[in-house]
Design a protein around this motif. Structure first.
Motif, PDB file in Angstrom:
ATOM      1  N   VAL A 180       0.843  -1.196   0.000  1.00 15.70           N
ATOM      2  CA  VAL A 180       0.000   0.000   0.000  1.00 15.70           C
ATOM      3  C   VAL A 180       0.877   1.245   0.000  1.00 15.70           C
ATOM      4  O   VAL A 180       1.803   1.360   0.804  1.00 15.70           O
ATOM      5  N   TRP A 181       0.570   2.162  -0.904  1.00 18.62           N
ATOM      6  CA  TRP A 181       1.225   3.468  -0.940  1.00 18.62           C
ATOM      7  C   TRP A 181       0.209   4.543  -0.544  1.00 18.62           C
ATOM      8  O   TRP A 181      -0.944   4.500  -0.972  1.00 18.62           O
ATOM      9  N   VAL A 182       0.652   5.496   0.239  1.00 20.60           N
ATOM     10  CA  VAL A 182      -0.144   6.702   0.512  1.00 20.60           C
ATOM     11  C   VAL A 182       0.304   7.740  -0.506  1.00 20.60           C
ATOM     12  O   VAL A 182       1.508   7.977  -0.669  1.00 20.60           O
ATOM     13  N   ILE A 183      -0.641   8.346  -1.209  1.00 17.88           N
ATOM     14  CA  ILE A 183      -0.297   9.252  -2.309  1.00 17.88           C
ATOM     15  C   ILE A 183      -0.954  10.614  -2.146  1.00 17.88           C
ATOM     16  O   ILE A 183      -2.080  10.722  -1.642  1.00 17.88           O
ATOM     17  N   HIS A 184      -0.234  11.652  -2.551  1.00 20.65           N
ATOM     18  CA  HIS A 184      -0.797  13.002  -2.590  1.00 20.65           C
ATOM     19  C   HIS A 184      -0.009  13.802  -3.619  1.00 20.65           C
ATOM     20  O   HIS A 184       1.125  13.457  -3.943  1.00 20.65           O
ATOM     21  N   TYR A 185      -0.629  14.854  -4.138  1.00 22.58           N
ATOM     22  CA  TYR A 185       0.095  15.725  -5.068  1.00 22.58           C
ATOM     23  C   TYR A 185      -0.420  17.154  -4.959  1.00 22.58           C
ATOM     24  O   TYR A 185      -1.496  17.402  -4.404  1.00 22.58           O
ATOM     25  N   SER A 186       0.368  18.091  -5.467  1.00 19.72           N
ATOM     26  CA  SER A 186      -0.027  19.499  -5.469  1.00 19.72           C
ATOM     27  C   SER A 186      -0.017  20.020  -6.895  1.00 19.72           C
ATOM     28  O   SER A 186       0.737  19.536  -7.744  1.00 19.72           O
ATOM     29  N   CYS A 187      -0.865  20.995  -7.143  1.00 18.58           N
ATOM     30  CA  CYS A 187      -0.975  21.556  -8.486  1.00 18.58           C
ATOM     31  C   CYS A 187      -1.454  22.995  -8.390  1.00 18.58           C
ATOM     32  O   CYS A 187      -1.811  23.477  -7.309  1.00 18.58           O
ATOM     33  N   GLU A 188      -1.456  23.671  -9.519  1.00 18.11           N
ATOM     34  CA  GLU A 188      -2.025  25.017  -9.508  1.00 18.11           C
ATOM     35  C   GLU A 188      -3.535  24.902  -9.336  1.00 18.11           C
ATOM     36  O   GLU A 188      -4.116  23.823  -9.500  1.00 18.11           O
ATOM     37  N   SER A 189      -4.173  25.990  -9.007  1.00 22.67           N
ATOM     38  CA  SER A 189      -5.609  25.969  -8.710  1.00 22.67           C
ATOM     39  C   SER A 189      -6.400  25.420  -9.894  1.00 22.67           C
ATOM     40  O   SER A 189      -6.149  25.765 -11.052  1.00 22.67           O
ATOM     41  N   PHE A 190      -7.370  24.537  -9.596  1.00 23.23           N
ATOM     42  CA  PHE A 190      -8.234  24.025 -10.661  1.00 23.23           C
ATOM     43  C   PHE A 190      -9.537  24.804 -10.739  1.00 23.23           C
ATOM     44  O   PHE A 190     -10.459  24.432 -11.465  1.00 23.23           O
ATOM     45  N   TYR A 191      -9.631  25.928 -10.001  1.00 21.92           N
ATOM     46  CA  TYR A 191     -10.758  26.850 -10.114  1.00 21.92           C
ATOM     47  C   TYR A 191     -10.344  28.047 -10.969  1.00 21.92           C
ATOM     48  O   TYR A 191      -9.157  28.272 -11.230  1.00 21.92           O
ATOM     49  N   ASP A 192     -11.327  28.833 -11.379  1.00 21.47           N
ATOM     50  CA  ASP A 192     -11.068  30.056 -12.142  1.00 21.47           C
ATOM     51  C   ASP A 192     -10.173  29.778 -13.353  1.00 21.47           C
ATOM     52  O   ASP A 192      -9.133  30.426 -13.555  1.00 21.47           O
ATOM     53  N   ARG A 193     -10.581  28.810 -14.158  1.00 16.16           N
ATOM     54  CA  ARG A 193      -9.820  28.465 -15.354  1.00 16.16           C
ATOM     55  C   ARG A 193     -10.743  28.598 -16.568  1.00 16.16           C
ATOM     56  O   ARG A 193     -11.230  27.599 -17.115  1.00 16.16           O
ATOM     57  N   PRO A 194     -11.004  29.856 -16.988  1.00 12.88           N
ATOM     58  CA  PRO A 194     -11.968  30.086 -18.075  1.00 12.88           C
ATOM     59  C   PRO A 194     -11.573  29.448 -19.397  1.00 12.88           C
ATOM     60  O   PRO A 194     -12.421  29.129 -20.225  1.00 12.88           O
ATOM     61  N   ASN A 195     -10.259  29.239 -19.626  1.00  9.02           N
ATOM     62  CA  ASN A 195      -9.837  28.630 -20.893  1.00  9.02           C
ATOM     63  C   ASN A 195      -9.913  27.104 -20.867  1.00  9.02           C
ATOM     64  O   ASN A 195      -9.674  26.444 -21.882  1.00  9.02           O
ATOM     65  N   GLY A 196     -10.229  26.540 -19.685  1.00 10.76           N
ATOM     66  CA  GLY A 196     -10.401  25.100 -19.570  1.00 10.76           C
ATOM     67  C   GLY A 196      -9.120  24.297 -19.559  1.00 10.76           C
ATOM     68  O   GLY A 196      -9.165  23.062 -19.595  1.00 10.76           O
ATOM     69  N   ALA A 197      -7.966  24.955 -19.522  1.00 10.69           N
ATOM     70  CA  ALA A 197      -6.689  24.241 -19.526  1.00 10.69           C
ATOM     71  C   ALA A 197      -6.526  23.459 -18.228  1.00 10.69           C
ATOM     72  O   ALA A 197      -6.938  23.898 -17.158  1.00 10.69           O
ATOM     73  N   SER A 198      -5.918  22.288 -18.334  1.00 14.93           N
ATOM     74  CA  SER A 198      -5.706  21.457 -17.141  1.00 14.93           C
ATOM     75  C   SER A 198      -4.667  22.106 -16.230  1.00 14.93           C
ATOM     76  O   SER A 198      -3.687  22.692 -16.708  1.00 14.93           O
ATOM     77  N   PRO A 199      -4.869  22.031 -14.912  1.00 13.64           N
ATOM     78  CA  PRO A 199      -3.906  22.626 -13.976  1.00 13.64           C
ATOM     79  C   PRO A 199      -2.567  21.911 -14.020  1.00 13.64           C
ATOM     80  O   PRO A 199      -2.500  20.679 -14.072  1.00 13.64           O
ATOM     81  N   THR A 234      -2.644  24.626   3.212  1.00 12.06           N
ATOM     82  CA  THR A 234      -4.016  24.330   2.792  1.00 12.06           C
ATOM     83  C   THR A 234      -4.065  24.369   1.265  1.00 12.06           C
ATOM     84  O   THR A 234      -3.108  24.804   0.612  1.00 12.06           O
ATOM     85  N   GLY A 235      -5.189  23.940   0.705  1.00 13.31           N
ATOM     86  CA  GLY A 235      -5.333  23.970  -0.746  1.00 13.31           C
ATOM     87  C   GLY A 235      -5.182  25.373  -1.303  1.00 13.31           C
ATOM     88  O   GLY A 235      -4.518  25.579  -2.331  1.00 13.31           O
ATOM     89  N   ALA A 236      -5.783  26.345  -0.629  1.00 14.81           N
ATOM     90  CA  ALA A 236      -5.690  27.743  -1.089  1.00 14.81           C
ATOM     91  C   ALA A 236      -4.251  28.251  -0.998  1.00 14.81           C
ATOM     92  O   ALA A 236      -3.780  28.981  -1.878  1.00 14.81           O
ATOM     93  N   GLU A 237      -3.566  27.869   0.071  1.00 19.07           N
ATOM     94  CA  GLU A 237      -2.167  28.293   0.233  1.00 19.07           C
ATOM     95  C   GLU A 237      -1.277  27.669  -0.836  1.00 19.07           C
ATOM     96  O   GLU A 237      -0.348  28.320  -1.334  1.00 19.07           O
ATOM     97  N   GLU A 238      -1.565  26.429  -1.205  1.00 18.59           N
ATOM     98  CA  GLU A 238      -0.789  25.780  -2.253  1.00 18.59           C
ATOM     99  C   GLU A 238      -1.008  26.480  -3.595  1.00 18.59           C
ATOM    100  O   GLU A 238      -0.057  26.655  -4.373  1.00 18.59           O
ATOM    101  N   ALA A 239      -2.256  26.865  -3.876  1.00 21.17           N
ATOM    102  CA  ALA A 239      -2.545  27.573  -5.125  1.00 21.17           C
ATOM    103  C   ALA A 239      -1.782  28.894  -5.188  1.00 21.17           C
ATOM    104  O   ALA A 239      -1.236  29.268  -6.230  1.00 21.17           O
ATOM    105  N   GLN A 240      -1.738  29.600  -4.060  1.00 24.38           N
ATOM    106  CA  GLN A 240      -1.011  30.867  -4.020  1.00 24.38           C
ATOM    107  C   GLN A 240       0.493  30.629  -4.128  1.00 24.38           C
ATOM    108  O   GLN A 240       1.211  31.405  -4.781  1.00 24.38           O
ATOM    109  N   ALA A 241       0.980  29.561  -3.511  1.00 31.82           N
ATOM    110  CA  ALA A 241       2.412  29.240  -3.584  1.00 31.82           C
ATOM    111  C   ALA A 241       2.819  28.971  -5.027  1.00 31.82           C
ATOM    112  O   ALA A 241       3.930  29.325  -5.438  1.00 31.82           O
ATOM    113  N   PHE A 242       1.921  28.355  -5.792  1.00 27.07           N
ATOM    114  CA  PHE A 242       2.226  28.114  -7.204  1.00 27.07           C
ATOM    115  C   PHE A 242       2.371  29.443  -7.940  1.00 27.07           C
ATOM    116  O   PHE A 242       3.311  29.637  -8.720  1.00 27.07           O
TER     117      PHE A 242
END
Length: 294
Positions: A60-79, A211-219
Protein backbone atom coordinates in the motif's frame (compact mmCIF):
# COMPACT_ATOMS: atom_id res chain seq x y z
CA UNK A 1 -24.83 50.76 1.53
CA UNK A 2 -28.32 50.16 0.09
CA UNK A 3 -30.55 47.65 1.82
CA UNK A 4 -33.24 45.92 -0.22
CA UNK A 5 -36.74 46.55 1.06
CA UNK A 6 -38.57 43.41 2.11
CA UNK A 7 -41.78 42.62 0.24
CA UNK A 8 -44.95 41.48 1.94
CA UNK A 9 -45.49 37.77 1.67
CA UNK A 10 -48.83 36.44 0.38
CA UNK A 11 -49.71 35.43 3.94
CA UNK A 12 -49.45 39.04 5.13
CA UNK A 13 -52.24 41.61 5.06
CA UNK A 14 -51.86 45.15 3.71
CA UNK A 15 -51.59 46.46 7.27
CA UNK A 16 -48.65 44.18 7.90
CA UNK A 17 -50.51 41.75 10.15
CA UNK A 18 -50.20 38.09 9.33
CA UNK A 19 -53.27 36.77 7.53
CA UNK A 20 -54.77 33.48 8.72
CA UNK A 21 -53.88 30.53 6.49
CA UNK A 22 -56.49 29.33 4.08
CA UNK A 23 -58.47 26.24 5.08
CA UNK A 24 -57.20 24.31 2.09
CA UNK A 25 -53.60 25.47 2.43
CA UNK A 26 -51.24 22.47 2.50
CA UNK A 27 -49.60 21.84 5.84
CA UNK A 28 -45.86 21.44 5.50
CA UNK A 29 -44.45 18.47 7.33
CA UNK A 30 -41.62 19.34 9.69
CA UNK A 31 -38.21 18.70 8.19
CA UNK A 32 -36.51 15.63 9.49
CA UNK A 33 -33.19 16.21 11.16
CA UNK A 34 -30.49 14.77 8.89
CA UNK A 35 -28.89 11.60 10.19
CA UNK A 36 -25.28 12.14 11.14
CA UNK A 37 -24.58 8.79 12.81
CA UNK A 38 -22.76 6.26 10.65
CA UNK A 39 -24.72 3.65 8.77
CA UNK A 40 -23.93 0.35 10.55
CA UNK A 41 -23.50 -1.65 7.34
CA UNK A 42 -21.23 0.90 5.67
CA UNK A 43 -19.34 1.37 8.94
CA UNK A 44 -18.57 -2.34 9.14
CA UNK A 45 -17.51 -2.45 5.48
CA UNK A 46 -15.25 0.61 5.89
CA UNK A 47 -13.55 -0.84 8.96
CA UNK A 48 -12.94 -4.04 7.03
CA UNK A 49 -11.43 -2.09 4.10
CA UNK A 50 -9.09 -0.33 6.50
CA UNK A 51 -8.20 -3.62 8.17
CA UNK A 52 -7.45 -5.17 4.78
CA UNK A 53 -5.16 -2.27 3.85
CA UNK A 54 -3.15 -2.56 7.04
CA UNK A 55 -2.99 -6.34 6.77
CA UNK A 56 -1.36 -5.83 3.36
CA UNK A 57 0.51 -2.64 4.24
CA UNK A 58 3.67 -3.64 2.37
CA UNK A 59 1.66 -3.31 -0.85
CA UNK A 60 0.00 0.00 0.00
CA UNK A 61 1.22 3.47 -0.94
CA UNK A 62 -0.14 6.70 0.51
CA UNK A 63 -0.30 9.25 -2.31
CA UNK A 64 -0.80 13.00 -2.59
CA UNK A 65 0.10 15.73 -5.07
CA UNK A 66 -0.03 19.50 -5.47
CA UNK A 67 -0.98 21.56 -8.49
CA UNK A 68 -2.03 25.02 -9.51
CA UNK A 69 -5.61 25.97 -8.71
CA UNK A 70 -8.23 24.03 -10.66
CA UNK A 71 -10.76 26.85 -10.11
CA UNK A 72 -11.07 30.06 -12.14
CA UNK A 73 -9.82 28.46 -15.35
CA UNK A 74 -11.97 30.09 -18.08
CA UNK A 75 -9.84 28.63 -20.89
CA UNK A 76 -10.40 25.10 -19.57
CA UNK A 77 -6.69 24.24 -19.53
CA UNK A 78 -5.71 21.46 -17.14
CA UNK A 79 -3.91 22.63 -13.98
CA UNK A 80 -0.16 22.11 -14.02
CA UNK A 81 1.29 19.74 -11.45
CA UNK A 82 4.13 20.83 -9.18
CA UNK A 83 4.93 17.83 -7.00
CA UNK A 84 3.82 14.28 -6.16
CA UNK A 85 4.69 11.98 -3.28
CA UNK A 86 4.06 8.30 -2.57
CA UNK A 87 4.79 6.89 0.89
CA UNK A 88 4.93 3.22 1.83
CA UNK A 89 2.30 2.49 4.47
CA UNK A 90 4.63 -0.18 5.84
CA UNK A 91 8.15 1.28 5.87
CA UNK A 92 7.32 5.01 5.56
CA UNK A 93 9.88 5.25 2.75
CA UNK A 94 8.77 8.08 0.47
CA UNK A 95 9.40 8.75 -3.21
CA UNK A 96 8.79 12.30 -4.39
CA UNK A 97 8.71 14.02 -7.75
CA UNK A 98 8.91 17.80 -8.02
CA UNK A 99 9.47 20.58 -10.52
CA UNK A 100 12.37 22.25 -8.72
CA UNK A 101 14.27 18.97 -8.35
CA UNK A 102 13.91 18.23 -12.06
CA UNK A 103 15.08 21.75 -12.85
CA UNK A 104 18.13 21.25 -10.65
CA UNK A 105 19.02 17.95 -12.33
CA UNK A 106 18.68 19.51 -15.78
CA UNK A 107 20.61 22.59 -14.62
CA UNK A 108 17.72 24.91 -15.43
CA UNK A 109 18.05 28.20 -13.51
CA UNK A 110 15.16 29.01 -11.18
CA UNK A 111 14.32 32.12 -13.21
CA UNK A 112 13.71 29.93 -16.29
CA UNK A 113 11.37 27.39 -14.66
CA UNK A 114 8.21 29.22 -15.70
CA UNK A 115 9.30 29.51 -19.34
CA UNK A 116 10.25 25.82 -19.51
CA UNK A 117 7.52 24.51 -17.24
CA UNK A 118 5.93 22.05 -19.67
CA UNK A 119 9.29 20.48 -20.40
CA UNK A 120 10.13 20.13 -16.71
CA UNK A 121 6.66 18.85 -15.84
CA UNK A 122 6.94 16.17 -18.54
CA UNK A 123 10.24 14.98 -17.04
CA UNK A 124 8.69 14.94 -13.57
CA UNK A 125 5.67 12.92 -14.69
CA UNK A 126 7.92 10.56 -16.67
CA UNK A 127 9.62 9.66 -13.39
CA UNK A 128 6.30 9.34 -11.55
CA UNK A 129 4.86 6.94 -14.12
CA UNK A 130 8.08 4.95 -14.20
CA UNK A 131 7.57 4.42 -10.49
CA UNK A 132 3.96 3.31 -11.04
CA UNK A 133 5.08 0.93 -13.79
CA UNK A 134 7.71 -0.59 -11.52
CA UNK A 135 5.11 -1.19 -8.79
CA UNK A 136 2.10 -2.50 -10.69
CA UNK A 137 -0.69 -4.00 -8.62
CA UNK A 138 -0.03 -1.78 -5.61
CA UNK A 139 -2.89 -0.20 -3.65
CA UNK A 140 -3.11 3.56 -3.21
CA UNK A 141 -4.58 5.34 -0.18
CA UNK A 142 -5.46 8.95 -0.95
CA UNK A 143 -7.53 11.94 0.12
CA UNK A 144 -10.28 13.02 -2.30
CA UNK A 145 -8.32 12.12 -5.45
CA UNK A 146 -11.52 11.10 -7.18
CA UNK A 147 -12.05 12.91 -10.48
CA UNK A 148 -10.72 14.88 -13.44
CA UNK A 149 -10.51 18.08 -11.38
CA UNK A 150 -8.24 16.57 -8.75
CA UNK A 151 -7.21 12.95 -8.75
CA UNK A 152 -5.62 10.11 -10.66
CA UNK A 153 -7.62 11.02 -13.76
CA UNK A 154 -6.34 14.60 -13.57
CA UNK A 155 -2.71 13.42 -13.43
CA UNK A 156 -3.30 10.99 -16.31
CA UNK A 157 -4.92 13.72 -18.39
CA UNK A 158 -2.12 16.19 -17.71
CA UNK A 159 0.48 13.64 -18.77
CA UNK A 160 -1.42 12.95 -21.99
CA UNK A 161 -1.57 16.69 -22.70
CA UNK A 162 2.22 16.73 -22.42
CA UNK A 163 2.50 13.80 -24.86
CA UNK A 164 2.93 10.94 -22.40
CA UNK A 165 1.16 7.61 -22.05
CA UNK A 166 0.12 7.09 -18.43
CA UNK A 167 0.33 3.85 -16.47
CA UNK A 168 -3.26 3.41 -15.33
CA UNK A 169 -4.13 2.49 -11.75
CA UNK A 170 -7.21 0.28 -11.49
CA UNK A 171 -10.11 1.85 -9.61
CA UNK A 172 -10.23 -1.22 -7.37
CA UNK A 173 -6.71 -0.33 -6.19
CA UNK A 174 -7.70 3.21 -5.11
CA UNK A 175 -8.91 3.82 -1.55
CA UNK A 176 -10.23 7.22 -0.52
CA UNK A 177 -9.42 7.75 3.16
CA UNK A 178 -11.80 10.71 3.37
CA UNK A 179 -14.74 8.50 2.34
CA UNK A 180 -13.63 5.66 4.60
CA UNK A 181 -13.68 8.00 7.60
CA UNK A 182 -17.15 9.29 6.72
CA UNK A 183 -18.44 5.72 6.56
CA UNK A 184 -16.84 4.85 9.90
CA UNK A 185 -17.67 7.98 11.90
CA UNK A 186 -20.62 9.56 10.05
CA UNK A 187 -20.89 12.55 7.74
CA UNK A 188 -20.61 15.11 10.57
CA UNK A 189 -17.62 13.50 12.27
CA UNK A 190 -15.52 16.66 11.92
CA UNK A 191 -15.92 20.22 10.62
CA UNK A 192 -14.73 21.59 7.30
CA UNK A 193 -12.11 21.56 5.98
CA UNK A 194 -11.99 18.01 7.31
CA UNK A 195 -8.29 17.34 6.93
CA UNK A 196 -7.23 20.54 8.68
CA UNK A 197 -9.82 20.04 11.45
CA UNK A 198 -8.70 16.44 12.01
CA UNK A 199 -5.09 17.59 12.34
CA UNK A 200 -6.13 20.20 14.89
CA UNK A 201 -8.34 17.88 16.95
CA UNK A 202 -5.73 15.13 17.07
CA UNK A 203 -2.88 17.55 17.78
CA UNK A 204 -0.88 16.43 14.76
CA UNK A 205 1.92 18.85 13.97
CA UNK A 206 1.15 20.44 10.55
CA UNK A 207 4.75 21.55 9.99
CA UNK A 208 5.37 22.64 6.35
CA UNK A 209 1.80 21.72 5.40
CA UNK A 210 -0.28 24.19 3.36
CA UNK A 211 -4.02 24.33 2.79
CA UNK A 212 -5.33 23.97 -0.75
CA UNK A 213 -5.69 27.74 -1.09
CA UNK A 214 -2.17 28.29 0.23
CA UNK A 215 -0.79 25.78 -2.25
CA UNK A 216 -2.55 27.57 -5.12
CA UNK A 217 -1.01 30.87 -4.02
CA UNK A 218 2.41 29.24 -3.58
CA UNK A 219 2.23 28.11 -7.20
CA UNK A 220 1.51 31.69 -8.32
CA UNK A 221 4.43 32.89 -6.21
CA UNK A 222 6.75 30.24 -7.65
CA UNK A 223 7.31 28.67 -4.22
CA UNK A 224 7.98 25.20 -5.62
CA UNK A 225 10.12 24.13 -2.67
CA UNK A 226 7.31 25.00 -0.24
CA UNK A 227 4.82 23.05 -2.35
CA UNK A 228 7.12 20.03 -2.34
CA UNK A 229 7.52 20.18 1.44
CA UNK A 230 3.74 20.47 1.87
CA UNK A 231 3.14 17.43 -0.33
CA UNK A 232 5.67 15.38 1.63
CA UNK A 233 4.08 16.43 4.91
CA UNK A 234 0.58 15.53 3.72
CA UNK A 235 1.43 11.90 2.90
CA UNK A 236 2.88 11.62 6.43
CA UNK A 237 -0.28 13.14 7.93
CA UNK A 238 -2.59 10.87 5.90
CA UNK A 239 -0.66 7.78 7.01
CA UNK A 240 -0.85 9.03 10.63
CA UNK A 241 -4.62 9.57 10.44
CA UNK A 242 -5.18 6.19 8.76
CA UNK A 243 -3.21 4.40 11.48
CA UNK A 244 -5.13 6.15 14.27
CA UNK A 245 -8.44 5.21 12.62
CA UNK A 246 -7.25 1.62 12.23
CA UNK A 247 -6.27 1.49 15.91
CA UNK A 248 -9.61 3.15 16.85
CA UNK A 249 -7.70 6.06 18.40
CA UNK A 250 -8.72 8.83 16.00
CA UNK A 251 -10.44 11.73 17.78
CA UNK A 252 -13.58 13.04 16.06
CA UNK A 253 -16.76 14.94 16.93
CA UNK A 254 -18.83 11.75 16.72
CA UNK A 255 -20.17 10.73 20.14
CA UNK A 256 -19.98 7.25 21.64
CA UNK A 257 -23.75 6.89 21.22
CA UNK A 258 -23.59 7.84 17.55
CA UNK A 259 -20.74 5.40 16.97
CA UNK A 260 -22.30 2.47 18.83
CA UNK A 261 -26.03 3.21 18.65
CA UNK A 262 -26.27 2.47 14.95
CA UNK A 263 -27.33 -1.16 15.38
CA UNK A 264 -29.95 -0.30 18.01
CA UNK A 265 -31.27 2.55 15.88
CA UNK A 266 -31.48 0.37 12.79
CA UNK A 267 -33.23 -2.39 14.73
CA UNK A 268 -35.82 0.00 16.14
CA UNK A 269 -36.47 1.48 12.70
CA UNK A 270 -36.93 -2.02 11.26
CA UNK A 271 -39.40 -2.95 14.03
CA UNK A 272 -41.33 0.29 13.47
CA UNK A 273 -41.60 -0.40 9.75
CA UNK A 274 -42.68 -4.05 10.25
CA UNK A 275 -46.30 -4.01 11.42
CA UNK A 276 -46.44 -7.73 12.22
CA UNK A 277 -43.37 -7.59 14.45
CA UNK A 278 -44.67 -4.42 16.12
CA UNK A 279 -48.00 -6.15 16.79
CA UNK A 280 -46.31 -9.27 18.27
CA UNK A 281 -44.14 -7.12 20.55
CA UNK A 282 -47.12 -5.05 21.66
CA UNK A 283 -49.21 -8.20 22.31
CA UNK A 284 -46.38 -9.77 24.27
CA UNK A 285 -46.07 -6.63 26.36
CA UNK A 286 -49.82 -6.64 27.05
CA UNK A 287 -49.79 -10.30 28.15
CA UNK A 288 -46.83 -9.69 30.45
CA UNK A 289 -48.61 -6.68 31.94
CA UNK A 290 -51.73 -8.76 32.63
CA UNK A 291 -49.71 -11.46 34.38
CA UNK A 292 -47.89 -8.79 36.36
CA UNK A 293 -51.19 -7.38 37.63
CA UNK A 294 -52.35 -10.84 38.74
Amino acid sequence: MMIAEAKDSPAQSASGAAAPPADNAPVKAPKKKPKTAPNPKRQKEARQRLENLFSDRSNVWVIHYSCESFYDRPNGASPRITSLAVRSLDSAQTHSFSIHQVAERLQVPFAEIEARYDELERHMLDAYYQHLGAHRGMKYLHWNMRDINYGFAAIDHRYQVLGGTPVMVEDAKKFDLSRILIDIYGVAYIGHSRLEKLIEKNQIQPRDMMTGAEEAQAFIDGNYVGLHQSTLRKVDVLANIAERAHNKQLLTNTTWWQMHGGSLRTGLEWIADNKLISFVIALTGLILAIFAIK
